[in-house]
Each structure stands twice: as C-alpha cells, then as structure tokens.
Design a protein around this motif. Structure first.
Motif, PDB file in Angstrom:
ATOM      1  N   VAL A 134      -1.159   0.335   1.622  1.00 19.94           N
ATOM      2  CA  VAL A 134      -2.267   0.448   0.682  1.00 19.94           C
ATOM      3  C   VAL A 134      -2.636   1.925   0.563  1.00 19.94           C
ATOM      4  O   VAL A 134      -2.750   2.620   1.570  1.00 19.94           O
ATOM      5  N   VAL A 135      -2.798   2.408  -0.658  1.00 20.79           N
ATOM      6  CA  VAL A 135      -3.274   3.776  -0.867  1.00 20.79           C
ATOM      7  C   VAL A 135      -4.786   3.760  -0.708  1.00 20.79           C
ATOM      8  O   VAL A 135      -5.519   3.269  -1.575  1.00 20.79           O
ATOM      9  N   ALA A 136      -5.253   4.277   0.424  1.00 21.37           N
ATOM     10  CA  ALA A 136      -6.684   4.274   0.724  1.00 21.37           C
ATOM     11  C   ALA A 136      -6.933   5.215   1.885  1.00 21.37           C
ATOM     12  O   ALA A 136      -6.053   5.484   2.696  1.00 21.37           O
ATOM     13  N   ARG A 137      -8.143   5.712   1.940  1.00 19.94           N
ATOM     14  CA  ARG A 137      -8.561   6.531   3.066  1.00 19.94           C
ATOM     15  C   ARG A 137      -9.526   5.723   3.928  1.00 19.94           C
ATOM     16  O   ARG A 137     -10.014   4.667   3.503  1.00 19.94           O
ATOM     17  N   SER A 153     -10.881   3.126  -1.360  1.00 20.85           N
ATOM     18  CA  SER A 153      -9.834   3.399  -2.342  1.00 20.85           C
ATOM     19  C   SER A 153     -10.209   4.533  -3.274  1.00 20.85           C
ATOM     20  O   SER A 153      -9.329   5.201  -3.827  1.00 20.85           O
ATOM     21  N   ASN A 154     -11.492   4.775  -3.457  1.00 25.22           N
ATOM     22  CA  ASN A 154     -11.944   5.797  -4.383  1.00 25.22           C
ATOM     23  C   ASN A 154     -11.474   7.177  -3.928  1.00 25.22           C
ATOM     24  O   ASN A 154     -11.723   7.596  -2.796  1.00 25.22           O
ATOM     25  N   SER A 155     -10.764   7.895  -4.823  1.00 18.86           N
ATOM     26  CA  SER A 155     -10.270   9.255  -4.586  1.00 18.86           C
ATOM     27  C   SER A 155      -9.220   9.336  -3.482  1.00 18.86           C
ATOM     28  O   SER A 155      -8.940  10.419  -2.992  1.00 18.86           O
ATOM     29  N   ALA A 156      -8.645   8.223  -3.066  1.00 21.67           N
ATOM     30  CA  ALA A 156      -7.540   8.283  -2.112  1.00 21.67           C
ATOM     31  C   ALA A 156      -6.307   8.865  -2.793  1.00 21.67           C
ATOM     32  O   ALA A 156      -6.077   8.654  -3.986  1.00 21.67           O
ATOM     33  N   ILE A 157      -5.491   9.604  -2.035  1.00 20.21           N
ATOM     34  CA  ILE A 157      -4.350  10.327  -2.584  1.00 20.21           C
ATOM     35  C   ILE A 157      -3.075   9.888  -1.886  1.00 20.21           C
ATOM     36  O   ILE A 157      -3.045   9.741  -0.664  1.00 20.21           O
ATOM     37  N   VAL A 174      -2.196  -0.350  -4.933  1.00 26.85           N
ATOM     38  CA  VAL A 174      -2.762   0.904  -5.411  1.00 26.85           C
ATOM     39  C   VAL A 174      -3.911   0.556  -6.347  1.00 26.85           C
ATOM     40  O   VAL A 174      -3.704  -0.108  -7.365  1.00 26.85           O
ATOM     41  N   ALA A 175      -5.107   0.994  -6.020  1.00 31.18           N
ATOM     42  CA  ALA A 175      -6.270   0.717  -6.852  1.00 31.18           C
ATOM     43  C   ALA A 175      -6.327   1.694  -8.016  1.00 31.18           C
ATOM     44  O   ALA A 175      -5.846   2.824  -7.920  1.00 31.18           O
ATOM     45  N   PRO A 176      -6.912   1.283  -9.144  1.00 28.33           N
ATOM     46  CA  PRO A 176      -7.019   2.200 -10.288  1.00 28.33           C
ATOM     47  C   PRO A 176      -7.812   3.466  -9.982  1.00 28.33           C
ATOM     48  O   PRO A 176      -7.596   4.494 -10.620  1.00 28.33           O
ATOM     49  N   GLU A 177      -8.719   3.420  -9.017  1.00 27.68           N
ATOM     50  CA  GLU A 177      -9.532   4.598  -8.722  1.00 27.68           C
ATOM     51  C   GLU A 177      -8.879   5.541  -7.719  1.00 27.68           C
ATOM     52  O   GLU A 177      -9.481   6.540  -7.330  1.00 27.68           O
ATOM     53  N   SER A 178      -7.676   5.248  -7.276  1.00 28.14           N
ATOM     54  CA  SER A 178      -6.956   6.154  -6.381  1.00 28.14           C
ATOM     55  C   SER A 178      -5.918   6.941  -7.178  1.00 28.14           C
ATOM     56  O   SER A 178      -5.715   6.706  -8.371  1.00 28.14           O
ATOM     57  N   TRP A 179      -5.229   7.885  -6.505  1.00 30.55           N
ATOM     58  CA  TRP A 179      -4.311   8.811  -7.167  1.00 30.55           C
ATOM     59  C   TRP A 179      -2.944   8.739  -6.494  1.00 30.55           C
ATOM     60  O   TRP A 179      -2.831   8.957  -5.287  1.00 30.55           O
ATOM     61  N   ALA A 279       4.135   0.088  -7.119  1.00 33.40           N
ATOM     62  CA  ALA A 279       3.009  -0.759  -6.732  1.00 33.40           C
ATOM     63  C   ALA A 279       3.315  -2.184  -7.157  1.00 33.40           C
ATOM     64  O   ALA A 279       3.806  -2.419  -8.260  1.00 33.40           O
ATOM     65  N   THR A 280       3.050  -3.112  -6.264  1.00 32.56           N
ATOM     66  CA  THR A 280       3.208  -4.520  -6.613  1.00 32.56           C
ATOM     67  C   THR A 280       1.933  -5.121  -7.175  1.00 32.56           C
ATOM     68  O   THR A 280       1.968  -6.175  -7.808  1.00 32.56           O
ATOM     69  N   GLU A 281       0.799  -4.434  -6.943  1.00 26.05           N
ATOM     70  CA  GLU A 281      -0.474  -4.960  -7.430  1.00 26.05           C
ATOM     71  C   GLU A 281      -1.496  -3.843  -7.486  1.00 26.05           C
ATOM     72  O   GLU A 281      -1.564  -3.006  -6.578  1.00 26.05           O
ATOM     73  N   ASN A 282      -2.268  -3.796  -8.561  1.00 20.80           N
ATOM     74  CA  ASN A 282      -3.384  -2.854  -8.677  1.00 20.80           C
ATOM     75  C   ASN A 282      -4.606  -3.493  -8.015  1.00 20.80           C
ATOM     76  O   ASN A 282      -5.371  -4.226  -8.632  1.00 20.80           O
ATOM     77  N   ARG A 283      -4.760  -3.184  -6.744  1.00 22.85           N
ATOM     78  CA  ARG A 283      -5.787  -3.853  -5.952  1.00 22.85           C
ATOM     79  C   ARG A 283      -6.367  -2.864  -4.955  1.00 22.85           C
ATOM     80  O   ARG A 283      -5.649  -2.059  -4.368  1.00 22.85           O
ATOM     81  N   SER A 284      -7.668  -2.929  -4.754  1.00 18.18           N
ATOM     82  CA  SER A 284      -8.335  -1.986  -3.863  1.00 18.18           C
ATOM     83  C   SER A 284      -8.202  -2.428  -2.416  1.00 18.18           C
ATOM     84  O   SER A 284      -8.016  -3.612  -2.114  1.00 18.18           O
ATOM     85  N   ALA A 285      -8.327  -1.458  -1.522  1.00 20.38           N
ATOM     86  CA  ALA A 285      -8.175  -1.748  -0.094  1.00 20.38           C
ATOM     87  C   ALA A 285      -9.318  -2.596   0.434  1.00 20.38           C
ATOM     88  O   ALA A 285      -9.142  -3.362   1.391  1.00 20.38           O
TER      89      ALA A 285
END
Length: 360
Positions: A134-137, A153-157, A174-179, A279-285
């Motif tokens: 998961v792309v998340a901090r 997930s917000n601003s995660a890189i 990968v959430a839409p609010e991450s990079w 990404a298999t799904e646009n989903r937040s951590a």
C-alpha cells in the motif's frame, strides 16, 4: 504564444491603414491581452514536498500496531517501510518479515526511490511471501511503549525505484490522494577508490635451479576516480522491463517510464495506475489496516421466573361419560393453591359472565 500570433496578424492588417486603424488595432490588442490573461490555466502537478524529508531519509522498516481507539484490544498490524532504498534496505525488510512469524501483514511504503537493483530484490521478496503493498505513510504515536500509529494515504509518495517495490505486491493499493511516479533511470555520481599495492619478489637459486620465490609487500597507495551521472545501459533497461513483466505489469508502464527524464517525474494518474497494473485498486490505506471492532453484545437478560398464574397444568382427559378428580398439585405449588384456584375459576361471582383476568 496564441497572443503573439493574434497581435502579429492584427498589426499586419492595419500597418498600411490610417491613424484611426492604428488606434483601433491598439484597443483590440489590449482587449485580446485581457482575454488571454482571464483564461484559466491548467496547473502542472506539484511535488508534495510536505512529506519529502521522510521519503528521502535513510530507510526505516518497523512493525506497527494501529493506534485507533475503536479497534482495541486487537488492532491491525502492518509493516511500515519509509525512506530511501539503499544497500541495507533488503536486509531490513527481510528481518521485519521474519519477525512477523509468517503472518501476511500489508506493507505500507513511503519512499522517494533509490537503488533499482535493491528495489527489484525487495519486490521479489514481497511477492514470494505473498504480501500486499500500500502506498501510505505512517504517523507514529509519540511516547508509545511499542510502535503504534495511524496509516495516512494523503501525500504519501512512491517514486522512482519505489515503483519496483510496489510492483512486488500481490495486491497493490494506491489512493487517489497519494503520489506514484516513474522516470528514466540514472546512474548517480559516485567516487570509486582504487587501492594499488606494490610487492617485490625475491628469487632463491641453488646452482642453476630456482628453488623458491618470496613476495614481499613494499607499500600501497589509494587512487580515487570521480564518475558523474550517466544513463543506464541497454542491458539495465532490459532487466527492468523483464522485472515488470515478471510481476505482471503491462508494457505501457515501461513506455511511461521513458516519458520523463531522470531529473523529472511522471506522476501516474489513477487510470494509468490501473491500466498498467501497477495498482490493482484505488483504495486508501485507512480502509485496509483499520478494522473497527463491533461492540460486544450484552448478555441476554435472564428470563423472569414463572409466576404461578403462568403455569399451565394439563389434566388427563377423562373417559367419555365419566368424571374424574383433578390431579394433585405438585408440592412446590401447594402453597399457592388459592391463587391457582382463582386463576382457573371462570367469572365466578362476576356479573355479566366471561373469564376473569388472572390476578397479578
């Protein structure tokens, strides 16, 4: 550019006209400039520098337990991977995975990239363990006795070489609010130090025959050579393309990689992430590692003790044409025989007939 073209055409038209035409051209030129300034411009994606220091710091891998209040006492756990991918990153990840005792915990990654060869090895290790990425901090709870925190997930890189770690996940969120970004590879500037040692050889001769040699160390010196940034070789790109195909990505991801030079970044849109299978799904951590526990149901209230009026005693039916006395009451009901009698008497002494309600 369009403003310059419009002005050129306008002034060319009035160049040979009168003074009135010159004034008209000046007024129209000013109006066109105002309209051009009023047109909305499309802003280019901006690097989220807010959390860049964490993504660029030396890599840190930690086993984290959620600090959400509504999940106690069994909060979900995850593996937090944050920082630059370096020479020690693979060993840090392997050590953390071994500490989980084969539990399949999700990996939350927040990284600005690093060494491509180490990143590919990390991706293969994650795929071999069957884990999700998961792309998340992770925002850690201060002064906690153990690593506890919240997934953000917000601003995660996940940029550059981090995309290879992400590709290793069985499921990739990968959430839409991450990079998430890719770019062409680069061999960073480095200094190579060579050590030159000097030896002297002594030869032992007996008669006309050599009976032995001895190598004697004389000294050494260090020679450093500085190499600047350079582009990877075709072989390196072929290995990268083979890795993405091995992980199940499409050829489009490799093509998007070449759309951005090494000093820039191609930030992928949610549609591109899904189309390339990065990404298999646009989903937040937060929806993956935060599982609120349902409050325990209160124990069922004990049924109230049956009152004598609620006890129904079924007498044996007499044979046709005969009368029989009612059966004797049980011993535990003999003290309430008066109340039972009133319960069975139907309207005795009540005007108008009908059944009297049982006493309460």
């Amino acid at each position: 550019m369009s403003f310059v073209i419009w002005n050129f055409a306008l002034w060319k038209f009035v160049a040979r006209r009168s003074i009135a035409g010159f004034r008209l051209a000046l007024v129209l030129s000013m109006a066109i400039a105002a309209l051009m300034a009023a047109e909305p411009s499309v802003a280019a994606p901006v690097w989220p520098r807010t959390w860049l220091p964490l993504a660029s710091a030396p890599m840190r891998v930690r086993l984290v337990r959620g600090a959400y209040r509504d999940c106690a006492p069994q909060c979900d756990e995850w593996i937090s991977v944050e920082g630059t991918i370096g020479a020690e990153s693979l060993a840090l990840l392997r050590r953390a995975l071994d500490a989980t005792k084969k539990r399949k915990l999700p990996i939350l990654i927040h990284s600005a990239g690093g060494r491509a060869d180490i990143a590919m090895s990390m991706g293969r290790l994650i795929r071999a363990r069957g884990l999700d990425v998961v792309v998340a901090r992770t925002e850690f709870e201060p002064a906690a006795s153990e690593p506890r925190g919240w997934a953000m997930s917000n601003s995660a890189i996940c940029a550059s070489g981090c995309s290879m770690v992400l590709a290793g996940g069985v499921r990739r969120f990968v959430a839409p609010e991450s990079w998430t970004g890719v770019h062409e590879g680069v061999v960073p500037a480095q200094t190579v130090v060579q050590t030159i040692r000097y030896y002297r050889t002594r030869t032992f001769v007996r008669g006309n025959r050599i009976v032995g040699r001895e190598k004697v160390f004389v000294g050494e010196k260090h020679v450093s050579r500085r190499f600047g940034r350079s582009a990877p070789t075709a072989r390196s790109y072929a290995q990268l393309a083979a890795f993405f195909i091995e992980m199940g990505m499409t050829k489009q991801l490799y093509e998007l990689l070449h759309t951005a030079p090494s000093q820039s970044m191609r930030w992928l849109t949610p549609d591109e992430l899904l189309a390339t299978r990065l990404a298999t799904e646009n989903r937040s951590a937060e929806t993956i590692v935060h599982t609120p526990r349902a409050p325990a149901e209160p124990p069922a209230a004990a049924l109230p003790a049956a009152t004598p009026t609620e006890v129904v005693i079924k007498a044996a039916e007499p044979a046709p044409g005969t009368l029989s006395a009612p059966p004797p009451l049980p011993s535990f009901l003999r003290s309430t025989s008066a109340r039972l009698h009133c319960a069975f008497c139907s309207g005795a002494g009540r005007k108008g007939g009908g059944d009297a309600p049982p006493p309460h």
